[in-house]
Design a protein around this motif. Structure first.
Motif, PDB file in Angstrom:
ATOM      1  N   VAL A 144       0.849  -1.192   0.000  1.00  0.00           N
ATOM      2  CA  VAL A 144       0.000   0.000   0.000  1.00  0.00           C
ATOM      3  C   VAL A 144       0.887   1.246   0.000  1.00  0.00           C
ATOM      4  O   VAL A 144       1.998   1.222   0.525  1.00  0.00           O
ATOM      5  N   PRO A 145       0.413   2.334  -0.569  1.00  0.00           N
ATOM      6  CA  PRO A 145       1.250   3.544  -0.642  1.00  0.00           C
ATOM      7  C   PRO A 145       1.350   4.309   0.665  1.00  0.00           C
ATOM      8  O   PRO A 145       2.269   5.122   0.834  1.00  0.00           O
ATOM      9  N   SER A 146       0.427   4.058   1.605  1.00  0.00           N
ATOM     10  CA  SER A 146       0.412   4.848   2.838  1.00  0.00           C
ATOM     11  C   SER A 146      -0.476   4.173   3.872  1.00  0.00           C
ATOM     12  O   SER A 146      -1.305   3.314   3.539  1.00  0.00           O
ATOM     13  N   PRO A 147      -0.349   4.554   5.159  1.00  0.00           N
ATOM     14  CA  PRO A 147      -1.287   4.059   6.165  1.00  0.00           C
ATOM     15  C   PRO A 147      -2.744   4.422   5.852  1.00  0.00           C
ATOM     16  O   PRO A 147      -3.657   3.657   6.160  1.00  0.00           O
ATOM     17  N   LYS A 148      -2.955   5.588   5.244  1.00  0.00           N
ATOM     18  CA  LYS A 148      -4.327   5.966   4.869  1.00  0.00           C
ATOM     19  C   LYS A 148      -4.888   4.985   3.847  1.00  0.00           C
ATOM     20  O   LYS A 148      -6.053   4.554   3.950  1.00  0.00           O
ATOM     21  N   ALA A 149      -4.085   4.593   2.872  1.00  0.00           N
ATOM     22  CA  ALA A 149      -4.538   3.605   1.896  1.00  0.00           C
ATOM     23  C   ALA A 149      -4.797   2.261   2.567  1.00  0.00           C
ATOM     24  O   ALA A 149      -5.738   1.544   2.204  1.00  0.00           O
ATOM     25  N   ALA A 150      -3.961   1.909   3.566  1.00  0.00           N
ATOM     26  CA  ALA A 150      -4.172   0.660   4.295  1.00  0.00           C
ATOM     27  C   ALA A 150      -5.520   0.679   5.006  1.00  0.00           C
ATOM     28  O   ALA A 150      -6.247  -0.321   5.025  1.00  0.00           O
ATOM     29  N   LEU A 151      -5.862   1.817   5.601  1.00  0.00           N
ATOM     30  CA  LEU A 151      -7.141   1.939   6.290  1.00  0.00           C
ATOM     31  C   LEU A 151      -8.300   1.848   5.303  1.00  0.00           C
ATOM     32  O   LEU A 151      -9.322   1.203   5.579  1.00  0.00           O
TER      33      LEU A 151
END
Length: 470
Positions: free
Chosen positions: A228-235
């Motif tokens: 994933v590109p970022s923790p936000k994308a993971a969420l």
């Protein structure tokens, strides 16, 4: 003020309960796993609940403190006492029987000294699953796990330890036995003492047995690692997965490149699903019912996530061996951390929607304290991060001794700003008593002290843990 557990006091217990009550080789019981604290005390190992009650009653009458000891795997010092009067260390390791199993009820009743892996095996023998799962399951014991309300890898689907218990048997601070081993799922008859004792870390009573919930075993399991590109994308990926797969998601773990680098640097073996270590990745684990294909579900999720720009690469396990290899990535991160040696480790939880903001802000706040390496990973599905701070590349941990407290305070202050908790799943123990006093709501502390005074007026139950003796 408590009194020492004198040789004469111990001799009286031995005379009453038998020569094998005392464990002579006590060294391992008086050290916590990371070597930060060393405790004191005579280690007693009773064989049944009545013997526990006799020990507690004698300690109450003599004003002797009791430190309960499970598997010794706790990392907040709840199982060792190095200050104050010399206590009795009470190990329930000899109370390790599976008392009864009720497959049609999905209930298993066991002694508190049972090792978690043995409970899991007993559940599997009748085609059921006891879903509490964590790295120390080969040594952690049920009493300690319930005393700390342990979390682990499956909280997203099954909840913390508290959610997996129907009833308890407990020895009170007065040495009385509360038989609360109900198998009922509905019992609305007053205060829920079960939930009060779970998570109390042995400060209100000694859990001696538990009636545990079992669940049907998933017919098929699947695991994938996705970049994933970022923790936000993971969420966002988690939300997409829940919308598509629902309660079939057992685990959703966030991993950072730094943790994988530590494993490479220190020689920890792990499977590398991608040629280059990704900055952020997630491990997704499914357990599905008959007629459902985990591989199809994960591949469909990957395609949908790609279309939304939430993932850039991924690998779906095609066998049990590959599934185990993927899990080894996540499970070995703590070993890599241990070999590097952290300056300060943190077990925190943040409201899910605020996690990306916390992860983005924390490095800049820490940079005002010093130059560090950070490994942020953990159970994203339930908002629990292990935010660990290490020496900058080329520097040693000894160089940061003077900054340990500042690092911890900086992290925990930021957690408080984000309405989180400084202890997501490890408890308070003795290491975090000051943090509880600093961050807890004053009314909560007052209520906790009132409960402690009511149930343990002499202060003998795990003195110094959770609440500072008054």
């Amino acid at each position: 003020m408590l009194n020492d557990a004198t040789p004469e006091f111990i001799a009286g217990l031995v005379e009453a309960l038998g020569q094998d009550l005392v464990i002579a080789d006590s060294e391992k019981y008086l050290k916590e796993p990371r070597g930060r604290w060393t405790g004191r005390g005579t280690v007693l190992a009773p064989r049944n609940t009545e013997a526990v009650a006799a020990i507690v009653k004698a300690c109450s009458e003599a004003g002797v403190g009791i430190v309960p000891y499970g598997g010794g795997t706790g990392v907040v010092g709840g199982q060792v006492s190095g200050e104050g009067a010399v206590p009795v260390v009470l190990s329930l390791e000899r109370m390790n029987s599976i008392r009864e199993v009720f497959p049609t009820e999905n209930v298993l009743v066991c002694d508190a000294g049972c090792i978690l892996a043995d409970v899991q095996a007993a559940a599997a023998d009748v085609g059921r699953l006891f879903p509490l799962s964590l790295a120390s399951e080969g040594t952690a014991r049920i009493g300690g796990l319930l005393g700390t309300n342990a979390g682990g890898l499956n909280v997203l689907r099954y909840g913390n330890a508290r959610a997996q218990v129907l009833g308890l048997e407990v020895v009170t601070a007065a040495g009385e036995i509360w038989n609360g081993l109900t198998r009922l799922r509905k019992d609305n008859t007053g205060y829920d003492l079960r939930d009060l004792l779970i998570g109390a870390e042995g400060t209100l009573g000694i859990i001696t047995a538990a009636a545990l919930k079992l669940v049907p075993q998933p017919v098929s399991n699947g695991t994938a690692v996705m970049v994933v590109p970022s923790p936000k994308a993971a969420l966002d990926l988690l939300a997409l997965a829940q919308a598509r797969i629902g309660e079939g998601i057992s685990g959703f773990e966030l991993m950072n490149r730094q943790g994988l680098r530590f494993m490479e640097e220190t020689g920890v073996e792990f499977a590398k699903p991608f040629e280059e270590l990704p900055e952020w990745s997630v491990l997704i684990d499914l357990g599905l019912a008959e007629g459902q294909s985990p591989q199809d579900a994960l591949e469909g999720l990957f395609v949908a996530a790609m279309e939304q720009g939430l993932v850039s690469d991924g690998a779906v396990a095609q066998s049990e061996a590959q599934r185990a290899a993927f899990w080894s990535i996540r499970e070995n991160i703590p070993e890599g951390n241990r070999r590097i040696g952290s300056i300060s480790s943190h077990d925190i939880s943040i409201p899910l929607s605020l996690i990306p903001d916390y992860i983005a802000e924390a490095p800049g706040v820490l940079a005002k304290v010093g130059d560090f390496s950070i490994n942020c990973f953990g159970h994203l599905g339930d908002g629990n991060l292990h935010y660990n701070v290490f020496p900058a590349e080329g520097r040693t941990r000894d160089e940061y001794d003077h900054l340990k407290t500042a690092v911890k305070d900086t992290i925990h202050d930021l957690v408080a700003k984000y309405e989180g908790s400084f202890s997501a799943e490890h408890g308070v123990g003795r290491f975090k008593v000051a943090d509880l006093e600093k961050y807890a709501d004053p009314q909560k502390l007052a209520m906790m002290r009132a409960i402690k005074q009511a149930l343990d007026p002499k202060g003998i139950m795990n003195p110094g843990a959770v609440l500072r003796p008054l």
